[in-house]
Enzyme design. Sequence first.
Site, PDB file in Angstrom:
ATOM      1  N   THR A 374       0.901  -1.127   0.000  1.00 45.15           N
ATOM      2  CA  THR A 374       0.000   0.000   0.000  1.00 45.15           C
ATOM      3  C   THR A 374       0.937   1.171   0.000  1.00 45.15           C
ATOM      4  OG1 THR A 374      -1.602  -1.256   1.211  1.00 45.15           O
ATOM      5  CG2 THR A 374      -1.689   1.119   1.563  1.00 45.15           C
ATOM      6  N   THR A 392      -4.172   1.809  -1.980  1.00 42.05           N
ATOM      7  CA  THR A 392      -3.705   0.425  -2.028  1.00 42.05           C
ATOM      8  C   THR A 392      -4.352  -0.401  -3.128  1.00 42.05           C
ATOM      9  OG1 THR A 392      -3.392  -1.558  -0.665  1.00 42.05           O
ATOM     10  CG2 THR A 392      -5.487  -0.431  -0.413  1.00 42.05           C
ATOM     11  N   ASN A 394      -3.842  -3.626  -2.184  1.00 39.84           N
ATOM     12  CA  ASN A 394      -3.583  -4.660  -1.179  1.00 39.84           C
ATOM     13  C   ASN A 394      -2.147  -5.153  -1.277  1.00 39.84           C
ATOM     14  OD1 ASN A 394      -4.221  -6.050   1.105  1.00 39.84           O
ATOM     15  ND2 ASN A 394      -5.055  -7.804   0.043  1.00 39.84           N
ATOM     16  N   GLU A 413      -8.138  -6.798  -3.130  1.00 34.77           N
ATOM     17  CA  GLU A 413      -8.659  -6.311  -1.854  1.00 34.77           C
ATOM     18  C   GLU A 413      -9.681  -7.258  -1.233  1.00 34.77           C
ATOM     19  OE1 GLU A 413      -6.843  -3.754  -0.067  1.00 34.77           O
ATOM     20  OE2 GLU A 413      -7.169  -2.839  -2.014  1.00 34.77           O
ATOM     21  N   GLY A 466       1.241  -1.288   5.096  1.00 33.96           N
ATOM     22  CA  GLY A 466       1.678  -2.403   5.946  1.00 33.96           C
ATOM     23  C   GLY A 466       0.557  -3.263   6.497  1.00 33.96           C
TER      24      GLY A 466
HETATM   25  O1  DON Z   1      -6.691  -1.929   3.618  1.00 30.52           O
HETATM   26  C1  DON Z   1      -5.865  -2.596   4.215  1.00 30.52           C
HETATM   27  O2  DON Z   1      -5.760  -2.600   5.423  1.00 30.52           O
HETATM   28  C2  DON Z   1      -4.876  -3.451   3.421  1.00 30.52           C
HETATM   29  N1  DON Z   1      -5.450  -3.816   2.162  1.00 30.52           N
HETATM   30  C3  DON Z   1      -3.611  -2.690   3.254  1.00 30.52           C
HETATM   31  C4  DON Z   1      -2.564  -3.496   2.546  1.00 30.52           C
HETATM   32  C5  DON Z   1      -1.205  -3.028   2.801  1.00 30.52           C
HETATM   33  O3  DON Z   1      -0.989  -2.102   3.524  1.00 30.52           O
HETATM   34  C6  DON Z   1      -0.116  -3.793   2.189  1.00 30.52           C
HETATM   35  N2  DON Z   1       1.136  -3.157   2.482  1.00 30.52           N
HETATM   36  N3  DON Z   1       2.162  -3.426   2.748  1.00 30.52           N
END
Ligand code: DON
Length: 566
Positions: A374, A392, A394, A413, A466
């Site tokens: 993200t 993001t 995802n 996602e 993250g």
């Molecule tokens: O929306 C969320 O919480 C996740 N899809 C975020 C994914 C993410 O941060 C991946 N990163 N390293």
Amino acid sequence: MRIVLLSLLLCVVTACSQEKVPAADITPPVIASQQAVSMPDTFAADAAMAVLNEGGTAVDAAITAQFVLAVTFPEAGNIGGGGFMTIYMDDEAAFMDYREMAPAAAHRDMYLDENGDVKTEESLFGAKASGIPGSVAGMWEAHQRFGKLPWKRLVQPAVDLAKNGFNVPAKLADHITRYMARMEEQGISSNFEQFFGEAAAAGVLFKQPELAAAMERIRDQGKDGFYEGETARLIAEFMAANGGLVTEADLRSYQAKWRSPIVYPWQDYKLITAPPPSSGGVAVAQWISMLNEVLKQQKLPDQNSTAYIHLMSEIGKRVFADRAEYMGDPDYVEVPVQALIDPEYIQARASEVNPDAISVTEEVKPGLYESPDTTHFSVMDKWGNAVANTTTINLSFGSGVVVEGAGFLLNDEMDDFSAKAGVPNFFGAIGGTANEIQPGKRMLSSMTPTIVLKGEQVKLVTGSPGGTTIISSVAQSILNTLFFDMTAEESANSPRFHHQLWPKDTIAYHEGLDAAVVSELEAMGYTMKQSNFGDVHLIKRTDKGLEAASEARGRGKAMVEEAPLD
Ligand code: DON
């Protein structure tokens, strides 16, 4: 109002305090302010700063950054995904929810096999993993409400970078190389290499003609240039040919939503942060206010000491127990936001924290209130307005598949839903009915773009990628900056840690955390796992001016420039 106040303030500290000079020598004082960007890459930083220099607002600069990142930061920047934008503009707090939605044909058990087991790869890779993208609608709505420069001007840098190409940074080339190797290793077939293989070499001039054409349609037709016409048709065709569910009707029905941000008092500050369908705002508010409660009984341990990390982990257990039980899309389930951040509830939850030993994981239940890619960027304009935006698809490179004819990666996602009650998703997050799949529903997120105010003045703009670790990164960036009074640079780069209840008694921590602290935590019974999660990009206001910092591990760029006030 803001401009007048700021000018007055500057007048007090600069021009008005000067000694009297003969009338002939008086030149009108140039009242200067500052503007800052903290971005995940240099292309976005330069393009966003150029918008600010042309008199664009923080929202204008954010829109440009979002589209540029869709070209130069394919692992997370996107038009095929979604996100959240927290805005503080002319003393008004706003929150743009452009999270993806489940397509109409989605259903609760869509990722279960005949034995009722979760088919993880289906919610992570390929067209079936995608929700309806929200990014273009989000940028469009933000521009309608807060934009100053023309939409076309703001999208143009992305068109140029896609059409004329950009020189691939070494870290991106490396990321693409590793991703292709991993796909091959795992036997995942996709058209990723066909579109991005060329960018696996550092320094190469990488052009994306199909993406450039898709960006031109967005530039010329706005939101309709994505959700209707050619691009919508290409998405729907690609979906139909590859087992995906998103249709043209889904795309037409997508709605980005203005929501009320969580506004939460903490110390002398006010947090403006992400409401559901993000779990992040509630979680960060719980985390830092439970810490406050605990500190009424004991003194503040040193930052990143054993006692501090243990205390924060004990709190984190409670935060994540609540997340799993109560959080989901507020359009579908009732999320008891106020109850979860109510001072009495926080006090009661904090009293369960054991300062000396690890409390038994199985006994940490949701409270009874009487509930890797993200990207994030932060902007402040010369008027003191701010944007924190987390966006993001995802995982890195999303679902790993590219819309043919339109050249952009689709999100995965759908994995953020709870595919089956109690079964962890990719980020180890568990959930129940509140976050089960339903058509049209938004999947629960951890993204937490946050602005912190003191009075009416923005003191901090922060956020991180993250997955579930976002909540820790944001909470610790706030504590590091405002509680431990670190500079922006120190705060962004201080080693962080994360505890999310499950896996049991496990703490993820950044390289650089004191080895003695790691050993002491192991001796207490924690399993310590090194993992360099997150990529914080923050802006801090100090008494001397703005500071901006990007976490050094990434390929970000942060800058502060002087700007004349008009
Ligand atoms: O929306 C969320 O919480 C996740 N899809 C975020 C994914 C993410 O941060 C991946 N990163 N390293």
